[in-house]
Design a protein around this motif. Structure first.
Motif, PDB file in Angstrom:
ATOM      1  N   UNK A  93      56.953  55.655  18.698  1.00  0.00           N
ATOM      2  CA  UNK A  93      55.934  54.933  19.461  1.00  0.00           C
ATOM      3  C   UNK A  93      56.159  53.437  19.838  1.00  0.00           C
ATOM      4  N   UNK A  94      56.489  52.643  18.770  1.00  0.00           N
ATOM      5  CA  UNK A  94      56.850  51.307  19.239  1.00  0.00           C
ATOM      6  C   UNK A  94      57.778  51.222  20.402  1.00  0.00           C
ATOM      7  N   UNK A  95      58.921  52.087  20.251  1.00  0.00           N
ATOM      8  CA  UNK A  95      59.672  52.288  21.637  1.00  0.00           C
ATOM      9  C   UNK A  95      59.151  52.470  22.837  1.00  0.00           C
ATOM     10  N   UNK A  96      58.234  53.466  22.693  1.00  0.00           N
ATOM     11  CA  UNK A  96      57.294  53.737  23.979  1.00  0.00           C
ATOM     12  C   UNK A  96      56.645  52.874  24.671  1.00  0.00           C
ATOM     13  N   UNK A  97      55.916  51.879  23.726  1.00  0.00           N
ATOM     14  CA  UNK A  97      54.979  50.767  24.141  1.00  0.00           C
ATOM     15  C   UNK A  97      55.982  49.440  24.484  1.00  0.00           C
ATOM     16  N   UNK A  98      57.211  49.321  24.064  1.00  0.00           N
ATOM     17  CA  UNK A  98      57.823  48.254  23.995  1.00  0.00           C
ATOM     18  C   UNK A  98      57.757  47.335  25.332  1.00  0.00           C
TER      19      UNK A  98
ATOM     20  N   UNK B  40      50.534  46.786  28.931  1.00  0.00           N
ATOM     21  CA  UNK B  40      49.279  47.086  28.081  1.00  0.00           C
ATOM     22  C   UNK B  40      49.427  47.971  27.253  1.00  0.00           C
ATOM     23  N   UNK B  41      49.508  47.812  25.929  1.00  0.00           N
ATOM     24  CA  UNK B  41      49.585  48.886  25.072  1.00  0.00           C
ATOM     25  C   UNK B  41      48.674  49.804  24.624  1.00  0.00           C
ATOM     26  N   UNK B  42      47.161  49.451  25.063  1.00  0.00           N
ATOM     27  CA  UNK B  42      46.063  49.792  24.688  1.00  0.00           C
ATOM     28  C   UNK B  42      45.952  51.335  25.252  1.00  0.00           C
ATOM     29  N   UNK B  43      46.113  51.594  26.503  1.00  0.00           N
ATOM     30  CA  UNK B  43      46.069  52.987  26.868  1.00  0.00           C
ATOM     31  C   UNK B  43      47.043  53.963  26.105  1.00  0.00           C
ATOM     32  N   UNK B  44      48.074  53.636  25.751  1.00  0.00           N
ATOM     33  CA  UNK B  44      49.008  54.506  25.035  1.00  0.00           C
ATOM     34  C   UNK B  44      48.581  54.743  23.726  1.00  0.00           C
ATOM     35  N   UNK B  45      48.293  53.525  22.969  1.00  0.00           N
ATOM     36  CA  UNK B  45      47.820  53.858  21.684  1.00  0.00           C
ATOM     37  C   UNK B  45      46.436  54.472  21.630  1.00  0.00           C
ATOM     38  N   UNK B  46      45.573  54.096  22.704  1.00  0.00           N
ATOM     39  CA  UNK B  46      44.347  54.928  22.381  1.00  0.00           C
ATOM     40  C   UNK B  46      44.746  56.439  22.698  1.00  0.00           C
TER      41      UNK B  46
END
Length: 90
Positions: free
Chosen positions: A46-51, A55-61
């Motif tokens: 997941x951290x690799x995906x958002x690195x 804006x990390x929020x859409x992915x984390x949401x």
């Protein structure tokens, strides 16, 4: 605190810590000094995906769905219920 929330991730074990920024949160179980604990290793994909996201929020949401976990409005009594019923998503 002046941090860009688009690039901020909260890795926490209690919803109370992120009730005002649930779109920035990853809920993890409490660490109990277990040397065999590999929970954070499970976050690597997941951290690799958002690195490199702006804006990390859409992915984390989408992946963590913390907005759905936190009661509105954010109240201590409601969070206590959430803590009792939490199913960790990681």
């Amino acid at each position: 605190m002046g941090r860009d929330l688009g690039t901020t991730i909260l890795v926490e074990n209690t919803p109370l810590s992120f009730c005002f920024q649930p779109s920035n949160a990853i809920l993890v179980p409490t660490w109990t000094t277990d040397d065999a604990d590999t929970e954070l290793l499970g976050l690597m994909a997941l951290l690799d995906e958002v690195a490199y996201e702006s804006d990390v929020r859409p992915i984390l949401a989408k992946r963590c769905q913390m907005d759905e976990l936190i009661p509105k409005p954010c109240k201590i009594e409601s969070l206590e219920r959430v803590l009792r019923e939490t199913v960790f998503l990681v």
